[in-house]
Design a protein around this motif. Structure first.
Motif, PDB file in Angstrom:
ATOM      1  N   ARG A 104       0.845  -1.207   0.000  1.00 23.14           N
ATOM      2  CA  ARG A 104       0.000   0.000   0.000  1.00 23.14           C
ATOM      3  C   ARG A 104       0.873   1.246   0.000  1.00 23.14           C
ATOM      4  NH1 ARG A 104      -5.392  -1.633  -0.671  1.00 23.14           N
ATOM      5  NH2 ARG A 104      -5.223  -3.855  -0.308  1.00 23.14           N
ATOM      6  N   ASP A 105       0.344   2.300  -0.632  1.00 28.72           N
ATOM      7  CA  ASP A 105       1.030   3.587  -0.563  1.00 28.72           C
ATOM      8  C   ASP A 105       0.570   4.309   0.697  1.00 28.72           C
ATOM      9  OD1 ASP A 105      -1.487   4.668  -1.156  1.00 28.72           O
ATOM     10  OD2 ASP A 105      -0.815   5.731  -2.942  1.00 28.72           O
ATOM     11  N   ILE A 106       1.007   5.516   0.877  1.00 26.36           N
ATOM     12  CA  ILE A 106       0.684   6.277   2.089  1.00 26.36           C
ATOM     13  C   ILE A 106      -0.824   6.527   2.240  1.00 26.36           C
ATOM     14  CG2 ILE A 106       0.990   8.572   1.090  1.00 26.36           C
ATOM     15  CD1 ILE A 106       2.550   9.158   3.814  1.00 26.36           C
ATOM     16  N   GLU A 107      -1.544   6.507   1.114  1.00 28.35           N
ATOM     17  CA  GLU A 107      -3.003   6.696   1.143  1.00 28.35           C
ATOM     18  C   GLU A 107      -3.750   5.366   1.175  1.00 28.35           C
ATOM     19  OE1 GLU A 107      -4.303   9.495  -1.857  1.00 28.35           O
ATOM     20  OE2 GLU A 107      -2.404  10.571  -1.674  1.00 28.35           O
ATOM     21  N   GLN A 108      -3.017   4.270   1.414  1.00 32.71           N
ATOM     22  CA  GLN A 108      -3.569   2.913   1.508  1.00 32.71           C
ATOM     23  C   GLN A 108      -4.117   2.368   0.192  1.00 32.71           C
ATOM     24  OE1 GLN A 108      -3.085   0.850   4.216  1.00 32.71           O
ATOM     25  NE2 GLN A 108      -1.744   2.578   4.605  1.00 32.71           N
TER      26      GLN A 108
END
Length: 117
Positions: free
Chosen positions: A28-32
């Motif tokens: 996942r990226d920082i924004e999920q």
């Protein structure tokens, strides 16, 4: 005769893919949002018996891409299918034509096998 449709001809609106079973275990990226190879998957554009195709934006090239994902349950049940998936990707990458979509990458991450076009 109607030309075949291009699912990425118009960019689909972003979707919430957090509960999508095929990319549930993807990093996942920082924004999920799910990612594969650093590519943020923004929307599912299609699904069939052999996998699903997602719209993403390649972070380093700055281009829209289609990411085809081989479902985990198929790969787990039939390891030969994974070998065929990679072989077909390598073969497709060697074919150069203005009428075909180019293969940019094929890889596995977090147990998910994927192809970037």
């Amino acid at each position: 005769m109607t030309p075949p449709s291009n699912p990425l001809a118009s960019v689909p609106p972003p979707q919430d893919l957090t509960r999508d079973s095929i990319v549930r275990d993807a990093p996942r990226d920082i924004e999920q949002r799910p990612t594969l190879g650093g590519i943020v998957l923004r929307a599912k554009v299609g699904q069939g018996g052999m996998g699903a195709v997602y719209h993403g934006v390649h972070p380093r090239l700055g281009v829209d891409v289609a990411v085809k994902v081989l479902p985990f349950h198929l790969a787990e049940r039939n390891p030969t299918l994974v070998q065929r998936f990679f072989s077909e990707a390598r073969l497709a990458a060697r074919i150069k034509s203005p009428n075909l979509v180019a293969v940019l990458d094929v890889n596995e991450e977090a147990g998910i096998h994927y192809l970037v076009q």
